[in-house]
Design an enzyme around this catalytic site. Structure first.
Site, mmCIF file in Angstrom:
data_model
loop_
_atom_site.group_PDB
_atom_site.id
_atom_site.type_symbol
_atom_site.label_atom_id
_atom_site.label_comp_id
_atom_site.label_asym_id
_atom_site.label_seq_id
_atom_site.Cartn_x
_atom_site.Cartn_y
_atom_site.Cartn_z
ATOM 1 N N CYS A 1 34.950 -17.237 -43.329
ATOM 2 C CA CYS A 1 33.503 -17.435 -43.385
ATOM 3 C C CYS A 1 32.828 -16.787 -42.182
ATOM 4 C CB CYS A 1 33.181 -18.925 -43.442
ATOM 5 S SG CYS A 1 31.420 -19.294 -43.613
ATOM 6 N N ALA B 1 21.665 -19.236 -36.748
ATOM 7 C CA ALA B 1 22.194 -19.968 -37.908
ATOM 8 C C ALA B 1 22.058 -21.461 -37.643
ATOM 9 C CB ALA B 1 23.650 -19.596 -38.148
ATOM 10 N N MET B 2 21.246 -22.138 -38.434
ATOM 11 C CA MET B 2 20.989 -23.564 -38.249
ATOM 12 C C MET B 2 21.625 -24.342 -39.398
ATOM 13 S SD MET B 2 17.048 -23.532 -36.861
ATOM 14 C CE MET B 2 17.142 -25.248 -36.321
ATOM 15 N N SER B 3 22.564 -25.207 -39.066
ATOM 16 C CA SER B 3 23.299 -25.967 -40.079
ATOM 17 C C SER B 3 22.744 -27.359 -40.275
ATOM 18 C CB SER B 3 24.766 -26.072 -39.677
ATOM 19 O OG SER B 3 24.892 -26.882 -38.509
ATOM 20 N N GLY B 4 21.808 -27.769 -39.425
ATOM 21 C CA GLY B 4 21.321 -29.137 -39.478
ATOM 22 C C GLY B 4 22.104 -30.069 -38.588
ATOM 23 N N CYS C 1 33.799 -27.469 -45.932
ATOM 24 C CA CYS C 1 32.482 -27.796 -46.488
ATOM 25 C C CYS C 1 32.439 -27.754 -48.004
ATOM 26 C CB CYS C 1 31.418 -26.877 -45.898
ATOM 27 S SG CYS C 1 31.631 -25.119 -46.268
ATOM 28 N N SER D 1 23.842 -26.527 -33.471
ATOM 29 C CA SER D 1 22.878 -25.463 -33.748
ATOM 30 C C SER D 1 21.464 -25.902 -33.378
ATOM 31 C CB SER D 1 22.944 -25.018 -35.207
ATOM 32 O OG SER D 1 22.657 -26.083 -36.084
#
Length: 364
Positions: A104, A8-11, A201, A15
């Site tokens: 989440c 999972a890449m959130s920027g 978020c 990550s």
């Protein structure tokens, strides 16, 4: 190869550094950005409080994936995420204080993400959480992250036990400064100094009532703030503005410090009192998820009743309805319905559940 892993890449830096570490360890890494629709109205705005889910973050994640030469997908999870926002609004409408990060993690990151990973033939899923999975004498265990300031094991207690063998937390054994340094050294300057996400978020404004009242306008109904004996101190315009333990922003003058003790949605009453009135001897928890063997008798452990709570020695007694009665060795302040309680044996997370109500000899 060490195996295929969906990351999972959130920027963000965590990550992104996870991608670097996994590549170095020989994994076949596939990057995934989870589009939630939470920032569709302000995607072009960059500020220091946002750190995941926006179009800007998706772009950062894609650039990292391109630089590291790993496949990258951006998937639409807006419908699933909408359930989390509904849960958030429903909890406030019920006089409770929600914990959307835990939900989440349970529903999306370690539910939907693992399902997607299985479709791609992945052996593992990974995230940038500061936690660790270790092999113990009786199987896989969830443990605190090495960095005590960044440890996120509390928000992970709801993960299904059967998923633990398939989880990787690459940054969990590092401190934050090391992770930022690793990102710089890997040539990821664009994310190395990116600020941490500190807001919910889907509440970029920082005012959760904007979200709650849009979804549940009925909560914006006048009520009263009252002492324990029923003395009314003044009006309020909605119970969603309050949480147990709150002192600031009550909007009434009482001549002395008052703290929110209880929220009664059926009457719209917010009960306030002295700080000592917030002390509780324990709590009742529901929907307990055990990451260890389910206890058949009371166990002693450490309980954390919120993310920044230091933890307290506790006796936990499982109940027949899947919950637990928790008794603290020392009274704790502001036990908040709707928040999570996590149970620890030293660094190991034994499990956790949802706080239903405080047990207080002072108030019962």
């Amino acid at each position: 190869m060490a195996g295929r892993v969906v990351l999972a890449m959130s920027g963000g830096v965590d990550s992104s550094a996870s991608a670097v570490l996994l590549k170095r360890q020989g994994y076949d890494v596939i990057g995934l950005f989870m589009r939630t629709g939470a920032h569709s109205h302000d995607d072009t705005r960059r500020d220091n409080k946002k750190g995941c889910c926006s179009a800007i973050d998706a772009g950062d994640a894609r650039r990292v994936a391109d630089k590291l030469d790993i496949p990258f997908y951006a998937l639409d999870f807006e419908k699933e995420f909408d359930r989390i926002i509904d849960y958030f609004a429903d909890e406030y409408a019920s006089g409770r204080t929600p914990n959307p990060c835990v939900v989440c993690n349970n529903w999306l990151k370690f539910g939907q993400l693992w399902a997607f990973g299985q479709q791609l033939g992945a052996d593992f899923i990974a995230t940038g959480h500061y936690a660790q999975v270790k092999r113990g004498p009786h199987g896989f265990e969830l443990h605190r992250g090495t960095d005590p300031e960044k440890d996120q094991s509390y928000v992970l207690h709801g993960i299904r036990r059967e998923v633990l063998p398939h989880l990787l937390f690459p940054v969990g054994g590092f401190v934050k400064s090391e992770i930022r340094g690793l990102a710089r050294e890997a040539g990821l300057a664009g994310v190395a100094e990116k600020p941490d996400s500190v807001e919910i978020c889907f509440v970029p404004s920082g005012d959760h009532t904007d979200v709650v009242r849009k979804r549940r306008p009925e909560v914006a109904m006048a009520g009263v703030i009252a002492e324990k004996d029923g003395t009314v101190l003044g009006p309020h315009d909605g119970i969603d503005r309050f949480t147990v333990g709150q002192r600031k922003g009550l909007g009434v003058a009482a001549g002395r410090r008052r703290f929110v003790l209880e929220i009664l949605p059926e009457t719209g009453t917010v009960v306030v009192g002295d700080p000592e009135d917030l002390q509780a001897d324990g709590l009742h928890a529901s929907r307990v998820n055990w990451l260890s063997e389910v206890p058949t008798e009371p166990i002693r452990c450490i309980a954390k009743i919120r993310y920044r709570h230091a933890g307290v020695q506790t006796l936990v007694t499982p109940t027949s309805d899947g919950g637990a009665e928790v008794r603290f060795d020392e009274p704790q302040s502001a036990v908040t319905p709707g928040q999570a309680v996590a149970f620890y044996d030293d660094s190991r997370v034994l499990g956790g559940g949802w706080i239903e109500r405080a047990i207080s000899t002072l108030r019962e």
